[in-house]
Design an enzyme around this catalytic site. Structure first.
Site, PDB file in Angstrom:
ATOM      1  NE  ARG B 312      65.126   0.959  32.826  1.00 54.55           N
ATOM      2  CZ  ARG B 312      63.886   0.526  32.594  1.00 54.55           C
ATOM      3  NH1 ARG B 312      62.861   1.039  33.256  1.00 54.55           N
ATOM      4  NH2 ARG B 312      63.674  -0.411  31.689  1.00 54.55           N
ATOM      5  CG  HIS B 471      72.349   0.055  26.999  1.00 52.77           C
ATOM      6  ND1 HIS B 471      73.593  -0.362  27.401  1.00 52.77           N
ATOM      7  CD2 HIS B 471      72.285   1.386  27.278  1.00 52.77           C
ATOM      8  CE1 HIS B 471      74.238   0.662  27.907  1.00 52.77           C
ATOM      9  NE2 HIS B 471      73.491   1.724  27.845  1.00 52.77           N
ATOM     10  CD  GLU B 472      70.159  -2.031  31.899  1.00 52.09           C
ATOM     11  OE1 GLU B 472      69.031  -2.168  32.388  1.00 52.09           O
ATOM     12  OE2 GLU B 472      71.063  -2.867  32.028  1.00 52.09           O
ATOM     13  N   GLY B 473      66.242  -0.554  28.415  1.00 51.43           N
ATOM     14  CA  GLY B 473      64.942   0.074  28.153  1.00 51.43           C
ATOM     15  C   GLY B 473      65.130   1.227  27.201  1.00 51.43           C
ATOM     16  CD  GLN B 478      63.799   4.194  30.422  1.00 51.19           C
ATOM     17  OE1 GLN B 478      63.397   4.537  31.534  1.00 51.19           O
ATOM     18  NE2 GLN B 478      64.307   2.998  30.191  1.00 51.19           N
TER      19      GLN B 478
END
Lengths: 620, 620
Positions: B312, B471-473, B478
């Site tokens: 992240r 992307h990536e959460g 978040q």
């Protein structure tokens, strides 16, 4: 979904059914309005919407001879012309329908939503309207009428490569074309030399001819161009020369495509750099593009800006409809896409110090997944889109209703409408451009990764919508227009008028159960907006006031749209339950999540925060 | 411009030159760090930046056999691998440089800025790091080391078409491969069947082999998959089978490309749908993709999330650098583009009621045009970009410094750093993703129409950056992570720790001339953030608190970045004038224009505004 919303706004909110009481619209009724909307909706669905992605992927290209556009674009333009929509608001005696501008605008909403890129009617209608207002008899008959019929199309040529927003730097020259230049049947004939940039629909084969309206300067006796905007005149410059009966003479005027701009979005429409009088063609054997003066010398900008309010309503509407299209698409997706589960109580209560990484909430992993529309954060993103795009649509229709009032209302009401429209135009242009772009970004977000792919329509809406803060006067230009001109003109009369309209809504809402709190909140915001306007100008220094014109524009826009929503909700009190409750929820969303931003934006306005204008180049 | 800023942040702010005092970095010095940054800067400039537009226009395509990428991408990957950057942070004894993560992150900034689409190192390094932490000896030696050398590349396979953010719904099955499945040299051997979606760099010919890390579930004795995330295990699944010495066996594993995603931006990297065990290949004559268990069964998510903080930070850094690239481009444009003139006093003072349409400000039309950087509104847009992107960069580097502290600091300091990193990670990921996208939109706006064309780089930056909130959460994930987990875990210890760090900065700034007002403003914001956190959880109902997790995330992010800016400005007090004054101006901008938004966002958090979660489907 759009049609019932438009019907509600037209009839339940804006009382469009009272317009036929006016002489100009006497033949009309809710029924005739409905037929026009039916036809527009159908045409947009059949000839525009199916090709919106196609015109994005098959960008216009120039083969050295001609600009190639998809066949679908040709067919859409043809059908649109044949529908009579181009002359919808015109007089019966020139083949128009004498429709209210409000209804014309509502009908255009369907095309903007279906494919903002294909729809090129805005410029043609604006061009022809301008000629109807400022052209001579021959210019109206030859140019405007052939545009209204769809035989020819039109452009607006303002910007130049060295002069984008700064029109005072227009360098295109127009010189009288021979001794008898004043005796041409189509108007005083000039020869133009110069380059025009960002000309939408500037070159194509969709219509038999293209009618350019061109800002240029007539040199003074010393051969020099007059600095500033006062020296600007307006010319009508056809791509192909025509005679006084509107027949093509067979001769090409010297308007040459110098390049197609390759855009991020809005690719269905060509955007061009045009050279006037570069010498590729020599009409009548002489250099220069032939142009006919419209109106008087030096009044070019006045003529052009006469049409600007309506052009800016058009941009606002396009932005609103892109926002709405994304809203519909993401709502549809959210209803169908199963993902995740409702949030439940925590495995351990949050106050009891859960271990590292343990969430303070739980989910029942054994339960089936739910459609994502059941998640609060997805509903937040959908509500924001609804509040932005329906609010923007209502605002644009309100503006269109003011245009009708200006033209067909009683004298005093007409003058009031004109004044109010002056103040609201920068908002009608800027609010949808900014916030319906944000709506499109939220539409992508609702789709997750799918929204970022070209298999779904939302990323195109977002790219298309990014243009709207730039063209027809950038966001910053709208801000200067609002704070530097509109709210101070006539001693602030426009602002006072707007405040009185808002206060009337507040007064009504104050007596309605459940709306009184909104009324109070809005009243406070209006007061603070007025105070900030005064504070901005307290020193009388334009550079100090206008350094924060953009935050002011944003604050002003949010106050206006909060008012629009509250007024819409008042009208929705009598509507069926989903409309009533949905409008109320969007209004609640706007007052809870959006209106509080106003105070943050006004802070710098009121304090005349100087960090931006004091910033030095070398500090960046 | 970037290099001096990075040097300032590394040394004057984060005291990177003290890191060589630690045993692990003892061979290093400011000089060796500088050589690494020099090399990264040069490589990025020569092999990445020139091809950033190319990889956008020449999107990856599948010819039925292979995925075709531009030659430039092959060359950039080769050069990157040969540079040693992939193993920069690894131990000497496996060929690494034992660089601090902070310096590795700073070096990666140059690649992200040059071409976020070409640079695919993030996943490979993350993949190999994970194997170093959780893999067995053979997995580390065979897979991780060949990734660090650049011979092979890596992916992370989490999402599935029916389970994007909802990992508990992973349906990929992994069953033991024969009776002797536990005796394979590469780890317990399974056969995988399932589909993985959104796999970046999932198929290409850039490297000899591709090492997939795949989340899958091992069925229980009843043959059913365990619901929820607890049933998830992790497997290493090479595209081509290898022996225990890392030699290709010549046999293809059953990992098949099912489709390339066609994205709005970030087109230099393939993004794929992969089918595992669909039967196209039959390794060793049996069905299913061969995968080796990493760690223990059921611990897949724990292993994967072990790397998540660093992944992240990588996303945040990429977003920050896209913001920075747009800032540089628009600053350059604003310095060179002449347009318009300074605002001067009005032709008639604004208080004296100018006539309709007359602006309350003037311009000297006879004066030459000025570069647009001299207009306050353009400076506002540039300052905003500087505040967002430099602030985001500083935040990411601060996070990277915490990673180093966690791994090489004294025990207590390391534990503190780990806790602080937990709290800050959702901000390090979300703030740059949201606000550097906004920065890119402003970069377009500074360019006017040119910014909307593909002749300038800024529209691509904007399209590329739109991925980062997904992307990536996702952004919403978040927000849930922050408000539902990070600020409440360990009785709110993380939040308290952050507040104490912020208060230390406030304390220092309170004693510095010109900064005391910022200190007061930030102190108030921190207090209100704390109060809002309590208010959100006051009822102990997760559904009530988390309905406004996203506005909370945004408010939290703005408080954190205000703190970062104030801390940076403290360090800049001793710097040369442009750095000192520029940092101060960006800080002033952030406190005047941005920080006040926090209160608007917290309003709904504190009141647990319910309009979103109470919204009904049929009201939309």
């Amino acid at each position: 979904m759009l049609r019932p919303t438009i019907d509600f706004l037209l009839y339940d909110w804006l009382q469009a059914d009272t317009l036929p009481q006016r002489a100009r619209f006497a033949d009309h009724s809710r029924e005739t309005f409905g037929s026009v909307l039916d036809a527009a909706e159908r045409l947009a669905r059949e000839k525009f919407a199916p090709f919106n992605r196609l015109v994005d992927t098959e960008e216009p290209r120039f083969d050295g001879e001609k600009v190639i556009l998809p066949q679908a674009t040709h067919e859409a333009w043809k059908a649109f012309g044949e529908s009579g929509m181009l002359s919808a608001a015109q007089d019966y005696d020139i083949g128009g329908m004498q429709l209210p501008y409000l209804v014309e605008t509502a009908a255009n909403a369907f095309f903007a939503k279906a494919s903002v890129g294909i729809g090129g009617s805005l410029l043609t209608v604006g061009n022809a309207n301008l000629l109807m207002a400022h052209g001579n008899e021959a210019q109206r008959r030859v140019f405007a009428l052939n545009e209204f019929s769809g035989r020819w199309s039109g452009t607006m040529c303002l910007s130049e490569p060295q002069a984008g927003s700064s029109l005072s730097d227009v360098a295109t020259r127009a010189v009288p074309d021979g001794d008898n230049f004043e005796s041409d049947a189509l108007g005083p004939r000039y020869r133009l030399h110069g380059n025009k940039m960002w000309i939408s629909a500037g070159e194509h084969e969709l219509t038999e001819n293209i009618i350019h309206l061109v800002l240029a300067k007539i040199p003074g006796p010393d051969g020099k161009l007059v600095p500033g905007t006062k020296g600007i005149s307006l010319f009508v410059v056809p791509k192909k020369l025509v005679d006084a009966e509107g027949r093509l003479t067979g001769e090409r005027n010297d308007v040459a495509l110098a390049g197609l701009n390759h855009k991020c979005g809005w690719r269905g429409t060509t955007n061009t750099l045009l050279n006037f009088g570069e010498g590729r063609f020599k009409p009548a054997g002489r250099a220069g593009a032939v142009g006919y003066l419209v109106g008087r010398p030096g009044e070019g900008l006045r003529c052009m800006f006469h049409m600007m309010n309506e052009a800016r309503i058009g941009v606002g509407l396009g932005a609103a409809m892109l926002g709405y299209a994304g809203y519909e698409a993401s709502l549809d997706y959210a209803r169908q896409r199963p993902q995740g589960r409702p949030i439940t109580g925590a495995p351990s209560a949050p106050t009891s110090a859960p271990a590292s990484g343990t969430p303070a909430f739980g989910k029942d992993a054994a339960a089936p997944q739910v459609p994502i529309i059941e998640h609060a954060d997805v509903k937040r993103m959908l509500l924001a889109q609804k509040a932005y795009s329906e609010g923007a649509l209502a605002l644009c229709l309100y503006g269109a209703r003011l245009v009708d009032e200006q033209h067909t209302g009683a004298p005093e009401a007409g003058a009031e409408a004109a004044l109010l429209l002056e103040v609201l135009t920068p908002i009608i242009k800027s609010f949808p451009s900014q916030w319906c772009l944000e709506a499109n970004s939220l539409a992508i977000q609702v789709h997750g990764g799918y929204g970022y792919t070209r298999d779904f329509p939302v990323e195109q809406y977002w790219r298309d919508n990014r243009l709207n803060m730039i063209h027809e006067g950038t966001h910053g230009i709208q801000a200067l227009d609002l704070l530097g001109r509109k709210v101070v003109m006539q001693g602030g009369a426009g602002l006072k008028l707007l405040a009185s309209r808002i206060n009337a809504t507040i007064e009504r809402a104050g007596h309605v159960q459940g709306l009184a709190e909104f009324a109070t909140q809005l009243g406070g915001a209006v007061q603070r907006l007025g105070a900030a306007t005064k504070a901005a100008w307290a020193t009388g220094e334009p550079a100090e006031a206008l350094a924060n014109a953009t935050p002011y524009l944003q604050a002003f826009g949010h106050v206006v749209v909060a008012w629009i929503w509250l007024d819409v909700v008042l009208a929705a009190q009598a509507a069926e339950a989903p409309r009533r409750d949905g409008s109320l929820a969007a209004c609640r969303y706007f007052f809870a999540y959006e209106l509080p931003l106003v105070d943050a934006w006004l802070k710098v306005v009121s304090s005349r925060e100087a960090v931006c204008r004091e910033m030095l180049d070398e500090w960046f």
